[in-house]
Motif scaffolding. Sequence first.
Motif, short mmCIF file in Angstrom:
data_model
loop_
_atom_site.label_atom_id
_atom_site.label_comp_id
_atom_site.label_asym_id
_atom_site.label_seq_id
_atom_site.Cartn_x
_atom_site.Cartn_y
_atom_site.Cartn_z
N GLU A 102 78.99 104.55 31.64
CA GLU A 102 80.14 104.44 30.75
C GLU A 102 81.30 103.65 31.35
O GLU A 102 82.10 103.06 30.61
CB GLU A 102 80.63 105.84 30.34
N LEU A 103 81.42 103.65 32.68
CA LEU A 103 82.52 102.95 33.32
C LEU A 103 82.02 102.22 34.56
O LEU A 103 81.28 102.80 35.37
CB LEU A 103 83.64 103.92 33.71
N ARG A 164 82.38 100.38 29.70
CA ARG A 164 83.71 99.82 29.89
C ARG A 164 83.76 99.25 31.31
O ARG A 164 83.44 99.95 32.27
CB ARG A 164 84.77 100.89 29.71
N PHE A 212 85.82 91.83 29.52
CA PHE A 212 86.16 92.98 30.36
C PHE A 212 87.68 93.12 30.46
O PHE A 212 88.43 92.32 29.93
CB PHE A 212 85.57 92.80 31.76
N GLU A 213 88.12 94.14 31.19
CA GLU A 213 89.54 94.38 31.39
C GLU A 213 89.93 94.07 32.83
O GLU A 213 89.15 94.28 33.75
CB GLU A 213 89.88 95.85 31.08
N THR A 264 92.81 104.16 32.17
CA THR A 264 91.72 104.98 31.67
C THR A 264 92.15 106.37 31.22
O THR A 264 91.40 107.04 30.51
CB THR A 264 90.65 105.16 32.76
#
Length: 265
Positions: A102-103, A164, A212-213, A264
Motif C-alpha cells: 500500500e505504501l 502510494r 508519484f508524490e 500520510t
Amino acid sequence: MRITRTHVIAAFVAVAASAGIAAPAIAADTAVGKYVALGDSYASGLGAGGYIDDDCKRSSNAYAQLWANDHAPSAFEFVACSGAQTADVVANQVGVITEDTELVTIAIGGNDAGFADVMTDCNLGSDDACVTRNQEAQAFAQAELPGRLDGVYAEIRNRAPSARVIVVGYPRIYTLDGDCSVGLSETKRTAINQSADVLADVISARTAAAGFEFLDGRTAFAGHEICAPGDDWWLNSVTFPISESYHPNAAGQSGYHAALVGMTG
C-alpha cells in the motif's frame, strides 16, 4: 480510486461523528497495509546511529522505521541500503514489493550522480576544483539520471499498481552566510547547494511524471542545514566514521519522519 481500509475507517468515523455516536478506538495495525522502504543511505539512516544492520547501515532512527513504529503496518520491508544506486534498487530491493503493498517510500539518485565524491573533492581541493566537480555532477543529474529514475519508478509501479509511492528528496547541505566560521568556503558551499537544487529538480520532475508524490528534503530541513544559526543542525558535518559525514543525524531523520507523517497522517 482504490478503496483501502484507511478510506473505510475514515468514512465510518465521519458518519459516526455526524450522528453523534462515539466511534470506537481502532488500532493502527488494522488501518495500514504493507509498507516498503527503499533507497540509499539517506533512507537507511546512515549517520543517525542505532544501527540494526551493519552492512546496509539501517538505523532504528531512520524515518521509515519511525513511521512503521507509529503506524504498525500489516507488513514492513525495510531494505534501503547505504551506497545504493538506482541499479541496486532494481536488482536487490524492489523484489520485496508485492501487489498488496500500500505504501512505498524511496530516496535514490545521489549516488548515481556521484555526490559522495563531490563532497570529498570539495573538502580536499580548491574552490575551482569543487565548482567544476559540482558542475560535472549537475550535468550527469540532468542528462543521465532521469532515465535511471524512470526505470526504477516503472519497476515499482509494475509490481504494485495501486501503491502510494512517496519519493523522498535530499536537503540542501548548508545555510549560506550562516554561523560557521571554519570549514568549506562560501564558494564551495554555494556550489554544493546548487547541486542539491539540481538533484531536487530532476527527481521531483521524474516523480511527477511517474504519478508519484515528492517529499522535498529542502523544505523539510529548512533552517536546520549545516551552519544554521543556533547549531540545530540536522546533518552531520565532517565526522567519524567519515562515511556518516553529510548525512542526516537522528534529528534529521526525525524531521524526515515528521514530513512523511504530514503527507500520510
